[in-house]
Design a protein around this motif. Structure first.
Motif, PDB file in Angstrom:
ATOM      1  N   UNK A   1       0.666  -1.166   0.038  1.00 20.85           N
ATOM      2  CA  UNK A   1      -0.215   0.184  -0.213  1.00 20.85           C
ATOM      3  C   UNK A   1       1.091   0.887   0.078  1.00 20.85           C
ATOM      4  N   UNK A   2       2.088   1.300   0.738  1.00 17.55           N
ATOM      5  CA  UNK A   2       2.252   2.329   0.942  1.00 17.55           C
ATOM      6  C   UNK A   2       3.814   2.553  -0.824  1.00 17.55           C
ATOM      7  N   UNK A   3       3.828   1.334  -1.694  1.00 12.92           N
ATOM      8  CA  UNK A   3       4.777   1.169  -2.691  1.00 12.92           C
ATOM      9  C   UNK A   3       3.066   2.103  -4.020  1.00 12.92           C
ATOM     10  N   UNK A   4       1.677   2.141  -3.626  1.00 10.78           N
ATOM     11  CA  UNK A   4       1.179   1.966  -4.245  1.00 10.78           C
ATOM     12  C   UNK A   4       0.989   4.149  -4.094  1.00 10.78           C
ATOM     13  N   UNK A   5       0.914   3.898  -2.333  1.00 16.23           N
ATOM     14  CA  UNK A   5       1.046   5.531  -2.566  1.00 16.23           C
ATOM     15  C   UNK A   5       2.265   6.095  -3.096  1.00 16.23           C
ATOM     16  N   UNK A   6       3.331   5.660  -3.038  1.00 21.26           N
ATOM     17  CA  UNK A   6       4.449   5.866  -3.311  1.00 21.26           C
ATOM     18  C   UNK A   6       4.852   6.633  -4.774  1.00 21.26           C
ATOM     19  N   UNK A   7       3.652   5.967  -5.205  1.00 19.15           N
ATOM     20  CA  UNK A   7       3.100   6.016  -7.074  1.00 19.15           C
ATOM     21  C   UNK A   7       2.026   7.340  -7.465  1.00 19.15           C
ATOM     22  N   UNK A   8       1.208   6.905  -6.665  1.00 20.16           N
ATOM     23  CA  UNK A   8       0.116   7.944  -6.942  1.00 20.16           C
ATOM     24  C   UNK A   8       1.049   9.337  -6.557  1.00 20.16           C
TER      25      UNK A   8
ATOM     26  N   UNK B   1      -3.409  13.588   2.090  1.00 20.66           N
ATOM     27  CA  UNK B   1      -4.686  12.210   2.185  1.00 20.66           C
ATOM     28  C   UNK B   1      -3.641  11.174   1.649  1.00 20.66           C
ATOM     29  N   UNK B   2      -3.487  11.279   0.246  1.00 24.93           N
ATOM     30  CA  UNK B   2      -2.779  10.233  -0.191  1.00 24.93           C
ATOM     31  C   UNK B   2      -1.802   8.755   0.446  1.00 24.93           C
ATOM     32  N   UNK B   3      -1.076   9.402   1.363  1.00 19.68           N
ATOM     33  CA  UNK B   3      -0.397   9.157   2.821  1.00 19.68           C
ATOM     34  C   UNK B   3      -0.966   8.494   3.290  1.00 19.68           C
ATOM     35  N   UNK B   4      -2.243   9.650   3.985  1.00 18.14           N
ATOM     36  CA  UNK B   4      -3.076   8.802   5.399  1.00 18.14           C
ATOM     37  C   UNK B   4      -4.292   7.875   4.665  1.00 18.14           C
ATOM     38  N   UNK B   5      -4.557   7.602   4.177  1.00 16.90           N
ATOM     39  CA  UNK B   5      -5.783   6.695   3.598  1.00 16.90           C
ATOM     40  C   UNK B   5      -4.412   5.528   3.292  1.00 16.90           C
ATOM     41  N   UNK B   6      -3.770   4.965   3.191  1.00 19.12           N
ATOM     42  CA  UNK B   6      -3.374   2.994   3.803  1.00 19.12           C
ATOM     43  C   UNK B   6      -3.125   3.569   4.725  1.00 19.12           C
ATOM     44  N   UNK B   7      -2.500   4.473   5.389  1.00 20.49           N
ATOM     45  CA  UNK B   7      -2.327   4.191   6.988  1.00 20.49           C
ATOM     46  C   UNK B   7      -3.256   3.875   7.753  1.00 20.49           C
TER      47      UNK B   7
END
Lengths: 124, 213
Positions: A49-56, B200-206
């Motif tokens: 999920x963090x890898x996808x967040x970095x991609x976004x 928000x892009x980082x808050x969402x998965x966390x």
């Protein structure tokens, strides 16, 4: 010099043509990360999920925040924050992950009991 | 307004060319955004440290958040970034109708995010997910997760509200014509908006994607 994008699209069609594919990519990544959360990957769920967040974030920074334009001043300002955050996380986890067991904060649990009632005797 | 006159009206005092003014606005906003990123890095670091100490309690607490609200809100915010990018590029290309429509859409999507967030908060309060006496879960460290949940989403919502205010202000100014479209302000507001989206892009998965499998 085209560093600040002097030759950007001049009509609405061209603008949407440039940025709509980025949005489609972002939505696909969102669907991927929501579905990926239900895969039984153990601790690699977080990695995924963090890898996808970095991609976004990369898509947003490059295409919406225009860091794709070759402007060194803006790129430096943006990466300065990343450098300091890397120091922050590295030094903190160098401490947290290498402590001896008795000094771990886990040995003291947060207090959850209700505060003591006042008995009328004041300390001061 | 002719091109030269529009440029004259846009150019602010210390700059000799619109190009320099544009670069200065972007640079200033980037420096501000970088400092904001380091501000958010503080609570995120504390979150990461506590999560590494109590992984089970954090996973159990993470299961209590509502993934539907979270995912819908992520989609809303990503779409608002699309319309904000279109507004900024439209202003630069002096496309008045595109700029006005997209600024309005951005503000509306931001408001929709806040409305969804409000419904989510109401549900969280109903489920006793506020740290303190009467908390829903037995595990004490689960309260730490929800302390971060309220802090991070609350501060993010505050930033988003400020972003909506800026967007509506620019919309009104562009509507009245008191701010000419080539003004670099549209791009600066866009940078700030995209940064709030990035958080928000980082808050969402966390906050929403933990302990689901």
């Amino acid at each position: 010099m085209t560093g600040l994008g002097e030759n950007l699209p001049r009509n609405a069609g061209a603008i949407w043509h440039r940025i709509l594919p980025v949005w489609v990519g972002l939505m696909a990544l969102l669907a991927g990360t929501a579905a990926g959360a239900y895969l039984p990957l153990g601790r690699f769920n977080l990695v995924l999920s963090l890898a996808i967040a970095v991609a976004k974030a990369t898509l947003v920074v490059l295409f919406f925040m225009q860091l794709r334009r070759p402007n060194p001043l803006l790129r430096l300002a943006a990466s300065a924050a990343l450098v300091f955050m890397a120091f922050l996380f590295t030094l903190t986890f160098a401490d947290v992950l290498t402590r001896a067991a008795p000094t771990q904060p886990g040995t003291v649990t947060p207090q959850v009991t209700a505060p003591q009632q006042a008995t009328g005797q004041r300390a001061f | 307004m002719s091109g030269a006159a529009a440029r004259e009206a846009t150019l602010q005092k210390p700059w000799r060319s619109l190009r320099r003014e544009r670069e200065a606005v972007s640079f200033g906003t980037w420096v501000f955004v970088a400092s904001e990123a380091m501000f958010f890095a503080g609570p995120l670091l504390a979150y990461a440290a506590y999560r590494s100490l109590w992984p089970e309690a954090f996973a159990a607490a993470g299961r209590e958040t509502d993934i539907v609200y979270g995912t819908v809100n992520t989609a809303l915010l990503l779409t608002s970034s699309l319309t904000m990018a279109a507004a900024a590029e439209g202003a630069r290309a002096r496309l008045r109708r595109l700029t006005l429509t997209c600024l309005a859409a951005t503000a509306a999507l931001g408001l929709a995010f806040l409305v969804v967030k409000g419904f989510e908060y109401r549900e969280d309060i109903h489920k006793h997910l506020i740290p303190g006496a009467g908390f829903r879960l037995d595990m004490p460290p689960a309260q730490l997760f929800f302390a971060f949940y309220w802090l991070l989403t609350g501060v993010h919502a505050l930033h988003l509200s400020i972003g909506i205010g800026i967007t509506v202000t620019l919309l009104i100014q562009a509507w009245h014509g008191s701010r000419p479209l080539p003004s670099p302000a549209f791009e600066g507001a866009g940078l700030y908006w995209h940064f709030v989206d990035l958080v928000w892009i980082f808050l969402y998965p966390l906050l929403y994607l933990m302990g689901r499998s």
